[in-house]
Design a protein around this motif. Structure first.
Motif, PDB file in Angstrom:
ATOM      1  N   LEU A   1       0.827  -1.210   0.000  1.00 56.42           N
ATOM      2  CA  LEU A   1       0.000   0.000   0.000  1.00 56.42           C
ATOM      3  C   LEU A   1       0.860   1.258   0.000  1.00 56.42           C
ATOM      4  N   ILE A   2       1.869   1.264   0.826  1.00 52.65           N
ATOM      5  CA  ILE A   2       2.722   2.454   0.929  1.00 52.65           C
ATOM      6  C   ILE A   2       3.480   2.694  -0.360  1.00 52.65           C
ATOM      7  N   TYR A   3       4.127   1.655  -0.899  1.00 51.18           N
ATOM      8  CA  TYR A   3       4.996   1.845  -2.059  1.00 51.18           C
ATOM      9  C   TYR A   3       4.263   1.908  -3.393  1.00 51.18           C
ATOM     10  N   VAL A   4       3.202   1.157  -3.550  1.00 51.38           N
ATOM     11  CA  VAL A   4       2.513   1.133  -4.837  1.00 51.38           C
ATOM     12  C   VAL A   4       1.375   2.136  -4.891  1.00 51.38           C
ATOM     13  N   LEU A   5       0.449   2.063  -3.965  1.00 48.47           N
ATOM     14  CA  LEU A   5      -0.737   2.903  -4.024  1.00 48.47           C
ATOM     15  C   LEU A   5      -0.467   4.358  -3.673  1.00 48.47           C
ATOM     16  N   LEU A   6       0.400   4.602  -2.704  1.00 45.26           N
ATOM     17  CA  LEU A   6       0.682   5.979  -2.305  1.00 45.26           C
ATOM     18  C   LEU A   6       1.915   6.552  -3.000  1.00 45.26           C
TER      19      LEU A   6
END
Length: 190
Positions: A182-187
């Motif tokens: 979530l942190i690296y891809v989505l945000l």
């Protein structure tokens, strides 16, 4: 020639990895990354992560994944056999002598003397993976400005939850992977 190199490398890993699978990780790294240069440290770290998550002994999983990555099915067979054969022969031989001489005091002294070396090998593997994940570097290349704070935070929270609440380790691994994704891809965090 590559298959022979892989087989010899994993014969050496199987021969000298005293203390279990985690003790084999620095030996595999030395052979595959440092001596033969068949993988980068990042690729090796990714393979070790996958080998830890899959069921089975980590040294066998690592040998299988390294063999597949480098030489396909023949690599799988030779790396896995190379890792297993020395242990099989050594265990058979030691079992024979242990049952014959198990009551001799010197045998217990030798076994006790090996414990610190095994702890050192496991600590070395853990330190290498920790440094790679936090600094993306080996011991000599650490720069404090390169700290990867997302990984440090995920590690600290995971460790806290494991220690404080005795949470299921599989849930922590899956949750950490999901949060990291979530942190690296989505945000888009880098």
């Amino acid at each position: 020639m590559l298959l022979i190199k892989l087989f010899i490398a994993f014969i050496q890993v199987g021969l000298f990895s005293v203390g279990g699978g985690y003790a084999a990780i620095p030996l595999i790294q030395e052979q595959i990354v440092n001596i033969y240069g068949l993988m980068t440290l990042g690729e090796f770290s990714d393979l070790i992560t996958v080998a830890e998550m899959t069921p089975g002994p980590i040294s066998i999983n690592s040998a299988t994944f390294v063999g597949m990555r480098i030489a396909g099915i023949p690599g799988v067979l030779l790396c896995t056999l190379g890792c297993i054969i020395p242990s099989f022969i050594i265990c058979l031989t030691l079992a024979h002598f242990y049952y014959k001489y198990r009551n001799v005091n010197g045998v217990q002294i030798v076994l006790g003397a090996m414990r610190p070396a095994v702890v050192a090998l496991i600590a070395s593997a853990g330190a290498s993976i920790l440094l790679l994940s936090i600094f993306q570097a080996e011991l000599g290349d650490i720069v404090l400005s390169n700290i990867r704070w997302v990984e440090v935070l995920i590690f600290a929270v995971s460790l806290y939850i494991l220690r404080k609440y005795k949470a299921n380790a599989i849930a922590i691994i899956l949750g950490s992977g999901l949060i990291g994704t979530l942190i690296y891809v989505l945000l888009g965090a880098v």
